[in-house]
Design an enzyme around this catalytic site. Structure first.
Site, PDB file in Angstrom:
ATOM      1  N   ASP A 156      -0.995  -8.845 -15.539  1.00 23.31           N
ATOM      2  CA  ASP A 156      -0.205  -7.749 -16.091  1.00 23.31           C
ATOM      3  C   ASP A 156      -0.183  -7.866 -17.619  1.00 23.31           C
ATOM      4  O   ASP A 156      -0.057  -8.960 -18.187  1.00 23.31           O
ATOM      5  CB  ASP A 156       1.221  -7.793 -15.521  1.00 23.31           C
ATOM      6  CG  ASP A 156       1.964  -6.492 -15.736  1.00 23.31           C
ATOM      7  OD1 ASP A 156       2.188  -5.770 -14.752  1.00 23.31           O
ATOM      8  OD2 ASP A 156       2.295  -6.174 -16.911  1.00 23.31           O
TER       9      ASP A 156
ATOM     10  N   ASN B 147       6.435  -1.263  -6.391  1.00 20.32           N
ATOM     11  CA  ASN B 147       7.323  -0.206  -6.872  1.00 20.32           C
ATOM     12  C   ASN B 147       6.742   1.139  -6.447  1.00 20.32           C
ATOM     13  O   ASN B 147       5.529   1.356  -6.540  1.00 20.32           O
ATOM     14  CB  ASN B 147       7.448  -0.272  -8.399  1.00 20.32           C
ATOM     15  CG  ASN B 147       8.116  -1.552  -8.870  1.00 20.32           C
ATOM     16  OD1 ASN B 147       9.000  -2.078  -8.202  1.00 20.32           O
ATOM     17  ND2 ASN B 147       7.680  -2.063 -10.008  1.00 20.32           N
TER      18      ASN B 147
ATOM     19  N   GLY C  70      10.884   2.649  -9.558  1.00 20.57           N
ATOM     20  CA  GLY C  70      10.501   2.116 -10.863  1.00 20.57           C
ATOM     21  C   GLY C  70       9.008   2.111 -11.119  1.00 20.57           C
ATOM     22  O   GLY C  70       8.528   1.395 -12.005  1.00 20.57           O
ATOM     23  N   GLN C  71       8.256   2.929 -10.379  1.00 17.46           N
ATOM     24  CA  GLN C  71       6.807   2.971 -10.593  1.00 17.46           C
ATOM     25  C   GLN C  71       6.480   3.707 -11.879  1.00 17.46           C
ATOM     26  O   GLN C  71       6.963   4.826 -12.095  1.00 17.46           O
ATOM     27  CB  GLN C  71       6.129   3.663  -9.398  1.00 17.46           C
ATOM     28  CG  GLN C  71       4.612   3.652  -9.483  1.00 17.46           C
ATOM     29  CD  GLN C  71       3.953   4.284  -8.252  1.00 17.46           C
ATOM     30  OE1 GLN C  71       4.624   4.893  -7.424  1.00 17.46           O
ATOM     31  NE2 GLN C  71       2.650   4.145  -8.153  1.00 17.46           N
TER      32      GLN C  71
ATOM     33  N   HIS D 114      -0.217  -0.440  -6.526  1.00 15.85           N
ATOM     34  CA  HIS D 114      -0.468  -1.816  -6.964  1.00 15.85           C
ATOM     35  C   HIS D 114       0.611  -2.732  -6.425  1.00 15.85           C
ATOM     36  O   HIS D 114       1.766  -2.332  -6.291  1.00 15.85           O
ATOM     37  CB  HIS D 114      -0.528  -1.918  -8.495  1.00 15.85           C
ATOM     38  CG  HIS D 114       0.619  -1.279  -9.217  1.00 15.85           C
ATOM     39  ND1 HIS D 114       0.711   0.089  -9.405  1.00 15.85           N
ATOM     40  CD2 HIS D 114       1.732  -1.806  -9.775  1.00 15.85           C
ATOM     41  CE1 HIS D 114       1.818   0.363 -10.072  1.00 15.85           C
ATOM     42  NE2 HIS D 114       2.476  -0.761 -10.298  1.00 15.85           N
TER      43      HIS D 114
ATOM     44  N   HIS E   3       2.601  -6.114  -7.384  1.00 18.20           N
ATOM     45  CA  HIS E   3       2.890  -7.132  -8.395  1.00 18.20           C
ATOM     46  C   HIS E   3       3.047  -8.478  -7.695  1.00 18.20           C
ATOM     47  O   HIS E   3       3.711  -8.567  -6.658  1.00 18.20           O
ATOM     48  CB  HIS E   3       4.241  -6.866  -9.074  1.00 18.20           C
ATOM     49  CG  HIS E   3       4.313  -5.655  -9.935  1.00 18.20           C
ATOM     50  ND1 HIS E   3       4.231  -5.710 -11.311  1.00 18.20           N
ATOM     51  CD2 HIS E   3       4.516  -4.356  -9.626  1.00 18.20           C
ATOM     52  CE1 HIS E   3       4.379  -4.484 -11.815  1.00 18.20           C
ATOM     53  NE2 HIS E   3       4.554  -3.643 -10.809  1.00 18.20           N
TER      54      HIS E   3
HETATM   55  P1  AMP Z   1       4.931  -0.320 -12.206  1.00 23.27           P
HETATM   56  O1  AMP Z   1       6.141  -0.147 -13.077  1.00 23.27           O
HETATM   57  O2  AMP Z   1       5.232  -0.958 -10.885  1.00 23.27           O
HETATM   58  O3  AMP Z   1       4.173   0.973 -12.061  1.00 23.27           O
HETATM   59  O4  AMP Z   1       4.018  -1.364 -12.948  1.00 23.27           O
HETATM   60  C1  AMP Z   1       2.980  -1.030 -13.788  1.00 23.27           C
HETATM   61  C2  AMP Z   1       2.563  -2.314 -14.461  1.00 23.27           C
HETATM   62  O5  AMP Z   1       1.304  -2.109 -15.038  1.00 23.27           O
HETATM   63  C3  AMP Z   1       3.503  -2.786 -15.563  1.00 23.27           C
HETATM   64  O6  AMP Z   1       3.991  -4.082 -15.255  1.00 23.27           O
HETATM   65  C4  AMP Z   1       2.616  -2.771 -16.798  1.00 23.27           C
HETATM   66  O7  AMP Z   1       2.893  -3.867 -17.666  1.00 23.27           O
HETATM   67  C5  AMP Z   1       1.241  -2.898 -16.203  1.00 23.27           C
HETATM   68  N1  AMP Z   1       0.155  -2.340 -16.987  1.00 23.27           N
HETATM   69  C6  AMP Z   1       0.094  -1.110 -17.563  1.00 23.27           C
HETATM   70  N2  AMP Z   1      -1.077  -0.953 -18.201  1.00 23.27           N
HETATM   71  C7  AMP Z   1      -1.772  -2.106 -18.001  1.00 23.27           C
HETATM   72  C8  AMP Z   1      -3.062  -2.562 -18.397  1.00 23.27           C
HETATM   73  N3  AMP Z   1      -3.889  -1.802 -19.151  1.00 23.27           N
HETATM   74  N4  AMP Z   1      -3.460  -3.817 -18.024  1.00 23.27           N
HETATM   75  C9  AMP Z   1      -2.641  -4.581 -17.284  1.00 23.27           C
HETATM   76  N5  AMP Z   1      -1.416  -4.199 -16.864  1.00 23.27           N
HETATM   77  C10 AMP Z   1      -0.994  -2.987 -17.230  1.00 23.27           C
END
Ligand code: AMP
Ligand code: ZN
Length: 114
Positions: free
Chosen positions: A30, A87, A93-94, A100, A102
């Site tokens: 991340d 999420n 909180g997405q 994806h 986490h």
């Molecule tokens: P969510 O809030 O569950 O949609 O999580 C999205 C996650 O993607 C967040 O933890 C961001 O830090 C991560 N994220 C967004 N852009 C990137 C990227 N280019 N490379 C790696 N992680 C990313």
């Protein structure tokens, strides 16, 4: 190519700190880690979120979860544990609308979430 950032990572258009890749999925660290270990596992196929996964996605859903577990074990998280989080949509909180998982580990995580 659509403008989905995770589709672009899956296609190699946007760089990411990859830790695993095969024909169907990719895992990468991340960008904004919330724990010493924080990586994401995504299908290469675009699925908006878990709510919108279909019956035909059963194989990739299982594989995402098993790969998340396998990578967590490889990274030494087996003994102390980890958190596996999906999420989903606004209340979940997405922020990136591409399914994806986490995986967070390396410190004790609070519960319940805020
Ligand atoms: P969510 O809030 O569950 O949609 O999580 C999205 C996650 O993607 C967040 O933890 C961001 O830090 C991560 N994220 C967004 N852009 C990137 C990227 N280019 N490379 C790696 N992680 C990313
Ligand atoms: Zn996508």
């Amino acid at each position: 190519m659509n403008d989905c950032i995770f589709c672009q990572i899956a296609a190699g258009i946007i760089p990411a700190a990859k830790i695993y890749e095969d024909a169907e999925l990719i895992a990468f660290n991340d960008l904004n880690p919330q724990a010493p270990v924080h990586f994401l596992v995504i299908p290469k196929k675009h699925i908006n979120n878990l709510m919108e996964a279909e019956h035909t996605d059963i194989h990739i859903l299982g594989k995402l979860l098993y790969t998340a577990q396998t990578l967590a074990v490889q990274l030494g998280c087996e003994q102390k544990g980890a958190r596996f989080v999906i999420n989903c949509k606004d209340d979940g909180g997405q922020t990136v609308n591409h399914l994806h998982i986490h995986v967070l580990a390396g410190r004790a995580l609070a519960w319940p979430p805020g």
